[in-house]
Design a protein around this motif. Structure first.
Motif, PDB file in Angstrom:
ATOM      1  N   LEU A 181      10.633   2.183  -5.485  1.00 58.54           N
ATOM      2  CA  LEU A 181      10.825   2.269  -6.931  1.00 58.54           C
ATOM      3  C   LEU A 181       9.940   3.362  -7.518  1.00 58.54           C
ATOM      4  CD1 LEU A 181      12.345   0.872  -9.302  1.00 58.54           C
ATOM      5  CD2 LEU A 181      10.315  -0.549  -9.588  1.00 58.54           C
ATOM      6  N   ASP A 182       8.665   3.378  -7.118  1.00 55.95           N
ATOM      7  CA  ASP A 182       7.737   4.392  -7.611  1.00 55.95           C
ATOM      8  C   ASP A 182       8.153   5.803  -7.203  1.00 55.95           C
ATOM      9  OD1 ASP A 182       6.225   2.426  -8.793  1.00 55.95           O
ATOM     10  OD2 ASP A 182       4.633   2.464  -7.288  1.00 55.95           O
ATOM     11  N   ALA A 183       8.759   5.927  -6.020  1.00 54.40           N
ATOM     12  CA  ALA A 183       9.184   7.236  -5.511  1.00 54.40           C
ATOM     13  C   ALA A 183      10.574   7.632  -6.012  1.00 54.40           C
ATOM     14  CB  ALA A 183       9.168   7.226  -3.986  1.00 54.40           C
ATOM     15  N   ARG A 184      11.182   6.744  -6.806  1.00 56.73           N
ATOM     16  CA  ARG A 184      12.548   6.957  -7.300  1.00 56.73           C
ATOM     17  C   ARG A 184      13.533   7.083  -6.140  1.00 56.73           C
ATOM     18  NH1 ARG A 184       8.378   6.876 -10.789  1.00 56.73           N
ATOM     19  NH2 ARG A 184       8.846   7.538 -12.867  1.00 56.73           N
ATOM     20  N   ALA A 185      13.285   6.347  -5.057  1.00 58.78           N
ATOM     21  CA  ALA A 185      14.144   6.335  -3.867  1.00 58.78           C
ATOM     22  C   ALA A 185      15.096   5.138  -3.981  1.00 58.78           C
ATOM     23  CB  ALA A 185      13.303   6.260  -2.601  1.00 58.78           C
ATOM     24  N   ASP A 186      16.132   5.296  -4.803  1.00 56.65           N
ATOM     25  CA  ASP A 186      17.030   4.192  -5.143  1.00 56.65           C
ATOM     26  C   ASP A 186      17.661   3.535  -3.921  1.00 56.65           C
ATOM     27  OD1 ASP A 186      16.406   4.999  -7.696  1.00 56.65           O
ATOM     28  OD2 ASP A 186      18.438   5.547  -8.253  1.00 56.65           O
ATOM     29  N   ASP A 187      18.151   4.320  -2.974  1.00 60.52           N
ATOM     30  CA  ASP A 187      18.821   3.745  -1.806  1.00 60.52           C
ATOM     31  C   ASP A 187      17.865   2.905  -0.967  1.00 60.52           C
ATOM     32  OD1 ASP A 187      21.266   4.804  -2.523  1.00 60.52           O
ATOM     33  OD2 ASP A 187      21.062   6.568  -1.236  1.00 60.52           O
ATOM     34  N   PRO A 244       4.435  -9.122   1.706  1.00 59.15           N
ATOM     35  CA  PRO A 244       5.545  -8.959   2.649  1.00 59.15           C
ATOM     36  C   PRO A 244       6.025  -7.504   2.661  1.00 59.15           C
ATOM     37  CG  PRO A 244       5.901 -10.887   1.264  1.00 59.15           C
ATOM     38  CD  PRO A 244       4.723 -10.151   0.699  1.00 59.15           C
ATOM     39  N   ASP A 245       6.406  -7.017   3.829  1.00 59.93           N
ATOM     40  CA  ASP A 245       6.846  -5.628   3.961  1.00 59.93           C
ATOM     41  C   ASP A 245       7.971  -5.283   3.002  1.00 59.93           C
ATOM     42  OD1 ASP A 245       4.951  -5.073   5.891  1.00 59.93           O
ATOM     43  OD2 ASP A 245       6.321  -5.414   7.571  1.00 59.93           O
ATOM     44  N   THR A 257       7.919  -2.263   0.398  1.00 54.07           N
ATOM     45  CA  THR A 257       8.953  -1.229   0.489  1.00 54.07           C
ATOM     46  C   THR A 257       9.651  -1.049  -0.841  1.00 54.07           C
ATOM     47  OG1 THR A 257       9.314  -1.618   2.845  1.00 54.07           O
ATOM     48  CG2 THR A 257      11.117  -0.554   1.633  1.00 54.07           C
ATOM     49  N   PHE A 258      10.021  -2.163  -1.504  1.00 55.79           N
ATOM     50  CA  PHE A 258      10.689  -2.061  -2.797  1.00 55.79           C
ATOM     51  C   PHE A 258       9.802  -1.343  -3.810  1.00 55.79           C
ATOM     52  CE2 PHE A 258      11.119  -3.553  -7.129  1.00 55.79           C
ATOM     53  CZ  PHE A 258      12.406  -3.113  -7.402  1.00 55.79           C
ATOM     54  N   ILE A 259       8.554  -1.752  -3.933  1.00 59.86           N
ATOM     55  CA  ILE A 259       7.674  -1.171  -4.953  1.00 59.86           C
ATOM     56  C   ILE A 259       7.419   0.313  -4.680  1.00 59.86           C
ATOM     57  CG2 ILE A 259       5.330  -1.226  -5.911  1.00 59.86           C
ATOM     58  CD1 ILE A 259       5.503  -4.306  -5.635  1.00 59.86           C
ATOM     59  N   ALA A 294      18.198  -1.243  -0.493  1.00 57.10           N
ATOM     60  CA  ALA A 294      18.309  -1.836   0.844  1.00 57.10           C
ATOM     61  C   ALA A 294      17.427  -3.067   1.030  1.00 57.10           C
ATOM     62  CB  ALA A 294      17.974  -0.791   1.906  1.00 57.10           C
ATOM     63  N   THR A 295      16.504  -3.326   0.104  1.00 57.34           N
ATOM     64  CA  THR A 295      15.621  -4.486   0.227  1.00 57.34           C
ATOM     65  C   THR A 295      16.235  -5.760  -0.345  1.00 57.34           C
ATOM     66  OG1 THR A 295      14.465  -4.050  -1.867  1.00 57.34           O
ATOM     67  CG2 THR A 295      13.548  -3.019   0.131  1.00 57.34           C
ATOM     68  N   PHE A 296      17.425  -5.664  -0.952  1.00 61.05           N
ATOM     69  CA  PHE A 296      18.061  -6.811  -1.615  1.00 61.05           C
ATOM     70  C   PHE A 296      19.177  -7.425  -0.766  1.00 61.05           C
ATOM     71  CE2 PHE A 296      16.258  -4.498  -5.176  1.00 61.05           C
ATOM     72  CZ  PHE A 296      15.726  -5.521  -5.949  1.00 61.05           C
ATOM     73  N   THR A 297      19.359  -8.743  -0.937  1.00 59.38           N
ATOM     74  CA  THR A 297      20.522  -9.408  -0.356  1.00 59.38           C
ATOM     75  C   THR A 297      21.758  -8.931  -1.108  1.00 59.38           C
ATOM     76  OG1 THR A 297      20.396 -11.301  -1.866  1.00 59.38           O
ATOM     77  CG2 THR A 297      19.197 -11.505   0.234  1.00 59.38           C
ATOM     78  N   PRO A 298      22.948  -9.056  -0.517  1.00 57.45           N
ATOM     79  CA  PRO A 298      24.166  -8.600  -1.200  1.00 57.45           C
ATOM     80  C   PRO A 298      24.412  -9.285  -2.550  1.00 57.45           C
ATOM     81  CG  PRO A 298      24.619  -8.930   1.121  1.00 57.45           C
ATOM     82  CD  PRO A 298      23.231  -9.466   0.859  1.00 57.45           C
ATOM     83  N   ASP A 299      23.977 -10.531  -2.708  1.00 60.17           N
ATOM     84  CA  ASP A 299      24.215 -11.273  -3.948  1.00 60.17           C
ATOM     85  C   ASP A 299      22.941 -11.460  -4.783  1.00 60.17           C
ATOM     86  OD1 ASP A 299      22.976 -12.963  -2.148  1.00 60.17           O
ATOM     87  OD2 ASP A 299      24.247 -14.688  -2.620  1.00 60.17           O
ATOM     88  N   ALA A 300      21.964 -10.607  -4.580  1.00 58.57           N
ATOM     89  CA  ALA A 300      20.691 -10.707  -5.296  1.00 58.57           C
ATOM     90  C   ALA A 300      20.887 -10.559  -6.802  1.00 58.57           C
ATOM     91  CB  ALA A 300      19.722  -9.637  -4.798  1.00 58.57           C
ATOM     92  N   VAL A 301      19.896 -11.066  -7.546  1.00 57.69           N
ATOM     93  CA  VAL A 301      19.892 -10.947  -9.007  1.00 57.69           C
ATOM     94  C   VAL A 301      18.555 -10.340  -9.427  1.00 57.69           C
ATOM     95  CG1 VAL A 301      20.007 -12.176 -11.210  1.00 57.69           C
ATOM     96  CG2 VAL A 301      21.378 -12.965  -9.262  1.00 57.69           C
TER      97      VAL A 301
END
Length: 112
Positions: free
Chosen positions: A19-25, A9-10, A14-16, A29-36
């Motif tokens: 993460l590898d690029a150290r692009a925190d923002d 899935p895109d 995008t998350f991986i 942005a790939t998480f739901t507001p209440d993600a764990v």
């Protein structure tokens, strides 16, 4: 079902890559507001805690990662990554287990 990188899935790709690029923002942005996120046995709940986890986890060590494969079920995506770096042991084979809510990540568990 076994999945190659292009079939993931895109949001997961995008998350991986963020993460590898150290692009925190971009990763956040790939998480739901209440993600764990569970990493090293500790839960990080909601975007504020996940943002802190991202900032700490990517700055603590220098490493490279390599995609080693993935499997999908109806509700989860399990991505294998091999990390090599300056952390204890120098090499770690990890699973990133994603649960998606629509196009966003609602749960991520990182473990061996």
């Amino acid at each position: 079902m076994t999945t190659d990188w292009d079939a993931l899935p895109d949001t997961v790709k995008t998350f991986i890559t963020a993460l590898d690029a150290r692009a925190d923002d971009r990763a956040l942005a790939t998480f739901t507001p209440d993600a764990v996120v569970t990493d090293e046995g500790r839960d990080h709940t909601g975007r504020d805690e996940i943002k802190s986890w991202l900032a700490t986890s990517v700055s603590e060590y220098t490493y490279t990662s390599e995609f080693t494969g993935a499997t999908r079920t109806a509700t989860t995506v399990d991505v294998g990554q091999q990390l090599k770096g300056n952390f204890p042991g120098g090499v770690a084979d990890l699973h990133y287990r994603f649960a998606l809510d629509g196009a966003l990540i609602s749960r991520l568990v990182i473990e061996p």
